[in-house]
Design a protein around this motif. Sequence first.
Motif, mmCIF file in Angstrom:
data_model
loop_
_atom_site.group_PDB
_atom_site.id
_atom_site.type_symbol
_atom_site.label_atom_id
_atom_site.label_comp_id
_atom_site.label_asym_id
_atom_site.label_seq_id
_atom_site.Cartn_x
_atom_site.Cartn_y
_atom_site.Cartn_z
ATOM 1 N N SER A 121 0.831 -1.202 0.000
ATOM 2 C CA SER A 121 0.000 0.000 0.000
ATOM 3 C C SER A 121 0.867 1.255 0.000
ATOM 4 O O SER A 121 0.606 2.206 -0.749
ATOM 5 C CB SER A 121 -0.925 -0.007 1.218
ATOM 6 O OG SER A 121 -1.704 1.174 1.261
ATOM 7 N N ALA A 122 1.909 1.247 0.828
ATOM 8 C CA ALA A 122 2.826 2.387 0.859
ATOM 9 C C ALA A 122 3.558 2.528 -0.470
ATOM 10 O O ALA A 122 3.768 3.645 -0.965
ATOM 11 C CB ALA A 122 3.829 2.214 1.999
ATOM 12 N N GLY A 123 3.956 1.399 -1.063
ATOM 13 C CA GLY A 123 4.625 1.451 -2.364
ATOM 14 C C GLY A 123 3.731 2.042 -3.437
ATOM 15 O O GLY A 123 4.181 2.815 -4.292
ATOM 16 N N THR A 124 2.427 1.708 -3.386
ATOM 17 C CA THR A 124 1.472 2.271 -4.351
ATOM 18 C C THR A 124 1.401 3.786 -4.216
ATOM 19 O O THR A 124 1.410 4.518 -5.211
ATOM 20 C CB THR A 124 0.076 1.667 -4.126
ATOM 21 O OG1 THR A 124 0.151 0.248 -4.264
ATOM 22 C CG2 THR A 124 -0.914 2.223 -5.123
ATOM 23 N N PHE A 146 -4.050 -0.572 -17.150
ATOM 24 C CA PHE A 146 -3.676 -1.985 -17.221
ATOM 25 C C PHE A 146 -3.611 -2.649 -15.844
ATOM 26 O O PHE A 146 -3.226 -3.814 -15.736
ATOM 27 C CB PHE A 146 -2.341 -2.133 -17.950
ATOM 28 C CG PHE A 146 -2.414 -1.757 -19.404
ATOM 29 C CD1 PHE A 146 -2.917 -2.644 -20.339
ATOM 30 C CD2 PHE A 146 -2.032 -0.502 -19.830
ATOM 31 C CE1 PHE A 146 -3.013 -2.300 -21.673
ATOM 32 C CE2 PHE A 146 -2.122 -0.139 -21.168
ATOM 33 C CZ PHE A 146 -2.616 -1.040 -22.093
ATOM 34 N N THR A 147 -4.018 -1.912 -14.790
ATOM 35 C CA THR A 147 -4.044 -2.514 -13.465
ATOM 36 C C THR A 147 -4.967 -3.722 -13.392
ATOM 37 O O THR A 147 -4.616 -4.730 -12.758
ATOM 38 C CB THR A 147 -4.456 -1.469 -12.412
ATOM 39 O OG1 THR A 147 -3.617 -0.324 -12.527
ATOM 40 C CG2 THR A 147 -4.314 -2.040 -11.010
ATOM 41 N N PHE A 154 -2.351 -11.832 -11.181
ATOM 42 C CA PHE A 154 -1.957 -12.229 -9.828
ATOM 43 C C PHE A 154 -3.021 -13.121 -9.187
ATOM 44 O O PHE A 154 -2.696 -14.076 -8.463
ATOM 45 C CB PHE A 154 -1.698 -10.996 -8.958
ATOM 46 C CG PHE A 154 -0.390 -10.311 -9.248
ATOM 47 C CD1 PHE A 154 0.797 -11.021 -9.250
ATOM 48 C CD2 PHE A 154 -0.335 -8.949 -9.513
ATOM 49 C CE1 PHE A 154 2.014 -10.402 -9.518
ATOM 50 C CE2 PHE A 154 0.869 -8.316 -9.782
ATOM 51 C CZ PHE A 154 2.043 -9.038 -9.785
ATOM 52 N N MET A 155 -4.302 -12.809 -9.420
ATOM 53 C CA MET A 155 -5.356 -13.657 -8.878
ATOM 54 C C MET A 155 -5.262 -15.067 -9.437
ATOM 55 O O MET A 155 -5.469 -16.050 -8.716
ATOM 56 C CB MET A 155 -6.729 -13.044 -9.194
ATOM 57 C CG MET A 155 -7.061 -11.803 -8.398
ATOM 58 S SD MET A 155 -8.655 -11.085 -8.877
ATOM 59 C CE MET A 155 -9.782 -12.401 -8.420
ATOM 60 N N THR A 156 -4.959 -15.180 -10.724
ATOM 61 C CA THR A 156 -4.793 -16.501 -11.342
ATOM 62 C C THR A 156 -3.581 -17.211 -10.759
ATOM 63 O O THR A 156 -3.626 -18.417 -10.463
ATOM 64 C CB THR A 156 -4.639 -16.353 -12.863
ATOM 65 O OG1 THR A 156 -5.771 -15.647 -13.396
ATOM 66 C CG2 THR A 156 -4.542 -17.711 -13.528
ATOM 67 N N SER A 157 -2.491 -16.470 -10.569
ATOM 68 C CA SER A 157 -1.268 -17.047 -10.012
ATOM 69 C C SER A 157 -1.476 -17.574 -8.603
ATOM 70 O O SER A 157 -0.937 -18.614 -8.232
ATOM 71 C CB SER A 157 -0.152 -15.993 -10.025
ATOM 72 O OG SER A 157 1.018 -16.490 -9.419
ATOM 73 N N ALA A 199 4.257 0.809 -9.160
ATOM 74 C CA ALA A 199 3.146 1.205 -8.295
ATOM 75 C C ALA A 199 1.892 0.391 -8.606
ATOM 76 O O ALA A 199 1.170 -0.033 -7.698
ATOM 77 C CB ALA A 199 2.862 2.696 -8.453
ATOM 78 N N GLN A 200 1.629 0.156 -9.894
ATOM 79 C CA GLN A 200 0.451 -0.607 -10.276
ATOM 80 C C GLN A 200 0.577 -2.076 -9.893
ATOM 81 O O GLN A 200 -0.398 -2.719 -9.491
ATOM 82 C CB GLN A 200 0.206 -0.476 -11.780
ATOM 83 C CG GLN A 200 -0.114 0.944 -12.229
ATOM 84 C CD GLN A 200 -1.180 1.581 -11.369
ATOM 85 O OE1 GLN A 200 -0.889 2.467 -10.557
ATOM 86 N NE2 GLN A 200 -2.409 1.164 -11.524
ATOM 87 N N MET A 201 1.789 -2.629 -9.999
ATOM 88 C CA MET A 201 2.008 -4.000 -9.540
ATOM 89 C C MET A 201 1.803 -4.101 -8.032
ATOM 90 O O MET A 201 1.209 -5.072 -7.546
ATOM 91 C CB MET A 201 3.419 -4.450 -9.920
ATOM 92 C CG MET A 201 3.632 -4.671 -11.415
ATOM 93 S SD MET A 201 5.300 -5.246 -11.810
ATOM 94 C CE MET A 201 5.304 -6.843 -10.974
ATOM 95 N N CYS A 202 2.268 -3.081 -7.299
ATOM 96 C CA CYS A 202 2.052 -3.056 -5.848
ATOM 97 C C CYS A 202 0.563 -3.028 -5.528
ATOM 98 O O CYS A 202 0.094 -3.744 -4.639
ATOM 99 C CB CYS A 202 2.744 -1.836 -5.227
ATOM 100 S SG CYS A 202 4.544 -1.933 -5.145
ATOM 101 N N GLU A 203 -0.191 -2.211 -6.260
ATOM 102 C CA GLU A 203 -1.630 -2.120 -6.006
ATOM 103 C C GLU A 203 -2.331 -3.437 -6.315
ATOM 104 O O GLU A 203 -3.184 -3.900 -5.542
ATOM 105 C CB GLU A 203 -2.246 -0.990 -6.824
ATOM 106 C CG GLU A 203 -3.733 -0.820 -6.552
ATOM 107 C CD GLU A 203 -4.367 0.310 -7.320
ATOM 108 O OE1 GLU A 203 -5.517 0.657 -7.015
ATOM 109 O OE2 GLU A 203 -3.714 0.845 -8.239
#
Length: 361
Positions: A121-124, A146-147, A154-157, A199-203
Motif C-alpha cells: 500500500s505504501a509502495g502504491t 492496465f491494473t 496475480f489472482m490466477t497465479s 506502483a500498479q504491480m504493488c496495487e
Amino acid sequence: AGSSHGLDYPPSPGMVKRRGSDDAFDTKGTKGKKGSRMETAQMLFYLTAFSLSGPLLIMSNKHVLSDVGFAFPLSLSFLTLTFSWAVCWVAIRLGVVDFKHKDMVDRKFYVTNILPIGALSAGTIVLGMASYLFLTVSFVQMLKAFTPVMTLAFMTSFGLTRPTRQIIGCVTIICLGTAFAGLGELNFSLLGMGCMLTAQMCEALKLVFTQLMLKNFKFNVVETLYYVTPISAAWVLLFAIIVEFRHFDKTTWDMFITNKGAFLFSSVMAISTNAINAVVIQHTNALMLKLVATARNGVLVLFNAAVMGEVVTGIQFCGYSVSLVGFLFYNALVRRSNNKSSSGGGSSNTGKPSEPASGKQ
C-alpha cells in the motif's frame, strides 16, 4: 494448507468444492427471489458508494494540496492513514466490531499476510506520486488502465480465479479502451514509467492479499484496516521525513490549525474509501473493484462531456465508450454464470472466484 508461493492461507477457491459465492449479483435459487433482490440492492449500494467515495477523496485531497496550499502529499497521506487506524482502534476497544482473529495473528501470520499489504500500500502511494514528476497525467492514466490485467494475472497465479477466454477478452477490452482514451501528450520517461508500473504491480498485489484476508481468513473490514494501516503509515512517514519534512516551517503548522476542517474531511473520506474498497472486495473480488473503478472513470468523463459541457476529444469518447461496453459484457458473463449455477447447471467457470473453504490452517 499452503500455496506454491509459500504463503500461509487456506485452500484456494479453485481447489475446493464450490459451496456458495459472495460475488456480485448472486441469484442462487436456494436463497429465494426476495433474498436475491435484497443482495442485488445491497451490492448496487456498495458499488454506488465506491463510485462516489473515490472522486470525493480526490477532490478533498486536491482542495488541501492546492487550495489550502499544503503541498505535502506524503504527509497528508500519513495523516489520513493515522486517522484511519485511530478510528479502527476506538471501534475495536469500544466493542463496536468483533476482534475475533487476535489469536490467529502471530508473528508468522503477521509477516506473511499483513506486512505485505501495508508495504505494498505504501509502495502504491509513494511510487504513484513519484511518477507524476516524470510523466504527464495522460500517460499515467494510460498506464493505470492496465491494473485490472495485473490484478487478474496475480489472482490466477494465487489460485483465486480461473479465467475463461471470455473474461480475459472483456478485461482486455476495458483496459485497451481506457488506454486508448489516455493517448495524447506523451512525455516518455523510463524512470517515470518504471515508477508507475511498479506502483500498479504493488496495487494489484495489495488487492490480492486483501482478498485473501477478507475472504479466505474471514477478517472483517475494521480488523483488516486496524492491522494494515500502521504499516502503511510507517513507510509513508519514512519517505515524508526524507522528502518533505525539511520544507516544513511555522506556516505549515498554522496552515494545519487554520484549515483543520479540510484535513478532517480528507481523513474521513480516506477511511470511508478504504472501508468501502474492502467491502467491495469482500462481496465480489479484487478484479471487480478495479473494473468498476475503470468504468467509473469512463462514466465521469462522458457525463461531464454531456451534462457539464466539458471538452472531450473523439479519441477519449471512443476509448471510454469501448471500455464501458467491455465492462457491460463482463457483468453479463457474471450474471449468466450465476444463473447457470442457480438453475442446476453445475459450476460455471467464468473466472470469478468461488467461495473459499472455511477450513482451519
